[in-house]
Scaffold this active site. Structure first.
Site, mmCIF file in Angstrom:
data_model
loop_
_atom_site.group_PDB
_atom_site.id
_atom_site.type_symbol
_atom_site.label_atom_id
_atom_site.label_comp_id
_atom_site.label_asym_id
_atom_site.label_seq_id
_atom_site.Cartn_x
_atom_site.Cartn_y
_atom_site.Cartn_z
ATOM 1 C CE LYS A 60 -2.519 4.611 6.003
ATOM 2 N NZ LYS A 60 -2.007 3.742 7.095
ATOM 3 N NE ARG B 157 2.432 2.349 3.080
ATOM 4 C CZ ARG B 157 1.167 1.903 3.079
ATOM 5 N NH1 ARG B 157 0.344 2.227 2.117
ATOM 6 N NH2 ARG B 157 0.738 1.142 4.048
ATOM 7 N NE ARG C 9 -5.520 -4.629 9.492
ATOM 8 C CZ ARG C 9 -4.912 -3.551 9.002
ATOM 9 N NH1 ARG C 9 -5.593 -2.435 8.817
ATOM 10 N NH2 ARG C 9 -3.637 -3.566 8.715
ATOM 11 N NE ARG D 133 -4.044 -6.021 5.232
ATOM 12 C CZ ARG D 133 -3.898 -4.710 5.181
ATOM 13 N NH1 ARG D 133 -4.959 -3.928 5.311
ATOM 14 N NH2 ARG D 133 -2.730 -4.164 4.991
ATOM 15 N NE ARG E 279 1.440 -3.767 7.001
ATOM 16 C CZ ARG E 279 0.251 -4.053 7.545
ATOM 17 N NH1 ARG E 279 0.066 -5.190 8.169
ATOM 18 N NH2 ARG E 279 -0.735 -3.202 7.436
HETATM 19 P P1 AMP Z 1 -2.147 -0.621 3.107
HETATM 20 O O1 AMP Z 1 -3.426 -1.346 2.861
HETATM 21 O O2 AMP Z 1 -2.198 0.811 2.704
HETATM 22 O O3 AMP Z 1 -1.629 -0.807 4.508
HETATM 23 O O4 AMP Z 1 -1.050 -1.276 2.134
HETATM 24 C C1 AMP Z 1 -0.733 -2.648 2.217
HETATM 25 C C2 AMP Z 1 0.612 -2.909 1.544
HETATM 26 O O5 AMP Z 1 0.546 -2.503 0.174
HETATM 27 C C3 AMP Z 1 1.784 -2.147 2.126
HETATM 28 O O6 AMP Z 1 2.351 -2.795 3.256
HETATM 29 C C4 AMP Z 1 2.736 -2.134 0.931
HETATM 30 O O7 AMP Z 1 3.354 -3.391 0.749
HETATM 31 C C5 AMP Z 1 1.777 -1.934 -0.236
HETATM 32 N N1 AMP Z 1 1.552 -0.489 -0.503
HETATM 33 C C6 AMP Z 1 0.374 0.178 -0.393
HETATM 34 N N2 AMP Z 1 0.535 1.474 -0.711
HETATM 35 C C7 AMP Z 1 1.850 1.631 -1.013
HETATM 36 C C8 AMP Z 1 2.643 2.741 -1.381
HETATM 37 N N3 AMP Z 1 2.120 3.982 -1.492
HETATM 38 N N4 AMP Z 1 3.964 2.533 -1.617
HETATM 39 C C9 AMP Z 1 4.514 1.310 -1.514
HETATM 40 N N5 AMP Z 1 3.819 0.218 -1.140
HETATM 41 C C10 AMP Z 1 2.498 0.367 -0.896
#
Ligand code: AMP
Length: 187
Positions: free
Chosen positions: A15, A90, A128, A134, A145
């Site tokens: 994404k 999400r 990654r 991370r 996740r």
């Molecule tokens: P991402 O970089 O989009 O994979 O997001 C990393 C982490 O941030 C996720 O595993 C969640 O803990 C948190 N996070 C990001 N976006 C959201 C969202 N829309 N709703 C809830 N948690 C989020």
């Protein structure tokens, strides 16, 4: 037509990479809640402190926190020439809230769902883990996740399909290949 797009997909579906390309090609505003939250953690803000314990474990941050964040991003970008939402919404609650915030004038026009099977996702995340270090790419957090994606995020597909907005895109192959599939679907 103004492109207001949601990029949908599991962790490591690509994404972020595809959002960046859409920003460069179409001049969209990139809204990544993951990036905003990671920045807040780095800066040690109150928001960062609240979010960190969820993120480190691979859990979703509570809806009210992320919905508040997105509300302020939308308020700061009222004249935008399109959005790409990356990692947001999400949950169905977040999606309903986004629809309300955008209203009919600025509604989402397409939801691109990047389709990648679980085996490939786990392999990508392992790569990654070495490159980006991370915390939430750790083996335990990755399982959480992916489970959170299935339990809380996947129902959104139905939500957007019912609105006639869902477009599935094969997310395997090189970033260039995926991007050209996306462009052909949205044009
Ligand atoms: P991402 O970089 O989009 O994979 O997001 C990393 C982490 O941030 C996720 O595993 C969640 O803990 C948190 N996070 C990001 N976006 C959201 C969202 N829309 N709703 C809830 N948690 C989020």
């Amino acid at each position: 037509m103004t492109l207001r797009i949601v990029l949908f997909g599991p962790p490591a579906a690509g994404k972020g990479t595809q959002a960046q390309r859409l920003v460069e090609r179409f001049g969209l505003v990139h809204v990544s809640t993951g990036d905003i939250l990671r920045r807040a953690i780095k800066e040690g803000t109150q928001l960062g402190l609240q979010a960190q314990r969820y993120m480190d474990q691979g859990k979703l941050v509570p809806d009210d926190i992320v919905m508040g964040l997105v509300k302020s991003v939308l308020r700061d970008n009222v004249q935008e020439q399109g959005f790409v939402f990356d990692g947001y919404p999400r949950t169905v609650t977040q999606a309903q809230n986004l629809d309300e915030l955008l209203g009919r004038q600025r509604a989402i026009v397409a939801v691109l769902s990047l389709e990648v099977d679980r085996e490939k996702l786990v392999a990508r995340i392992s790569e990654r883990r070495v490159l980006e270090q991370r915390k939430d790419d750790s083996l335990e957090a990755v399982g959480v996740r992916l489970d959170a994606f299935h339990a809380q995020t996947l129902p959104l597909k139905q939500y957007y399909a019912a609105k006639g907005l869902l477009i599935e895109v094969d997310g395997t192959g090189s970033p260039e290949e995926v991007f050209s599939r996306i462009v052909s679907k949205i044009s």
